[in-house]
Design an enzyme around this catalytic site. Structure first.
Site, mmCIF file in Angstrom:
data_model
loop_
_atom_site.group_PDB
_atom_site.id
_atom_site.type_symbol
_atom_site.label_atom_id
_atom_site.label_comp_id
_atom_site.label_asym_id
_atom_site.label_seq_id
_atom_site.Cartn_x
_atom_site.Cartn_y
_atom_site.Cartn_z
ATOM 1 N N HIS A 98 0.833 -1.196 0.000
ATOM 2 C CA HIS A 98 0.000 0.000 0.000
ATOM 3 C C HIS A 98 0.869 1.248 0.000
ATOM 4 C CE1 HIS A 98 0.810 -0.864 4.244
ATOM 5 N NE2 HIS A 98 0.609 0.424 4.493
ATOM 6 N N HIS A 100 0.966 5.299 1.367
ATOM 7 C CA HIS A 100 0.434 6.301 2.288
ATOM 8 C C HIS A 100 0.428 7.636 1.559
ATOM 9 C CE1 HIS A 100 1.009 4.022 6.150
ATOM 10 N NE2 HIS A 100 1.828 3.344 5.366
#
Length: 138
Positions: A98, A100
């Site tokens: 992922h 941020h």
């Protein structure tokens, strides 16, 4: 495998979703560094950037760019920090690849728990800005 992000994708865990399509989901971080801290990830599980196929990575980074633009616009911040960690030694905590997107105003206050009020307010702002940005691309 018991991955919190996979459970969110399957709607088994709650999350404030600011964007979702067939391949990518973007949610508010449960412990944000700053207001609007968003996580962008593939819906399919990949441990880190070394596992994700390039075409899926391109989809995720394209959404990451859109989320960054929405954060700047909707929250009126001067910039964003985009971070992607790989491995525990690099700071990865959830082992589902992922990015941020962290709104930056020049100083970091520190992590806090995302309240329901903040989650609703910020997710509505960001979702609206993302829809506007995507409609302008057409």
């Amino acid at each position: 495998m018991d991955c919190v992000f996979c459970r969110i994708v399957r709607s088994e865990e709650p999350a404030y979703v600011v964007y979702e399509d067939d391949h990518v989901i973007a949610i508010l971080d449960k412990y944000p560094i700053s207001r609007g801290h968003t996580l962008v990830m593939p819906k399919r599980h990949y441990r880190d950037i070394t596992e994700i196929p390039s075409d899926e990575l391109c989809r995720v980074i394209t959404v990451t760019k859109t989320v960054a633009m929405a954060v700047i616009k909707a929250l009126n911040v001067p910039g964003v920090r985009i971070i992607q960690n790989n491995g525990a030694e690099a700071g990865q905590v959830v082992f589902h690849m992922h990015f941020h997107v962290i709104p930056m105003t020049g100083h970091i206050v520190g992590r806090h728990y995302l309240t329901e009020e903040e989650g609703r307010e910020v997710s509505e702002l960001l979702s609206g800005a993302i829809k506007e940005i995507l409609s302008n691309k057409s």
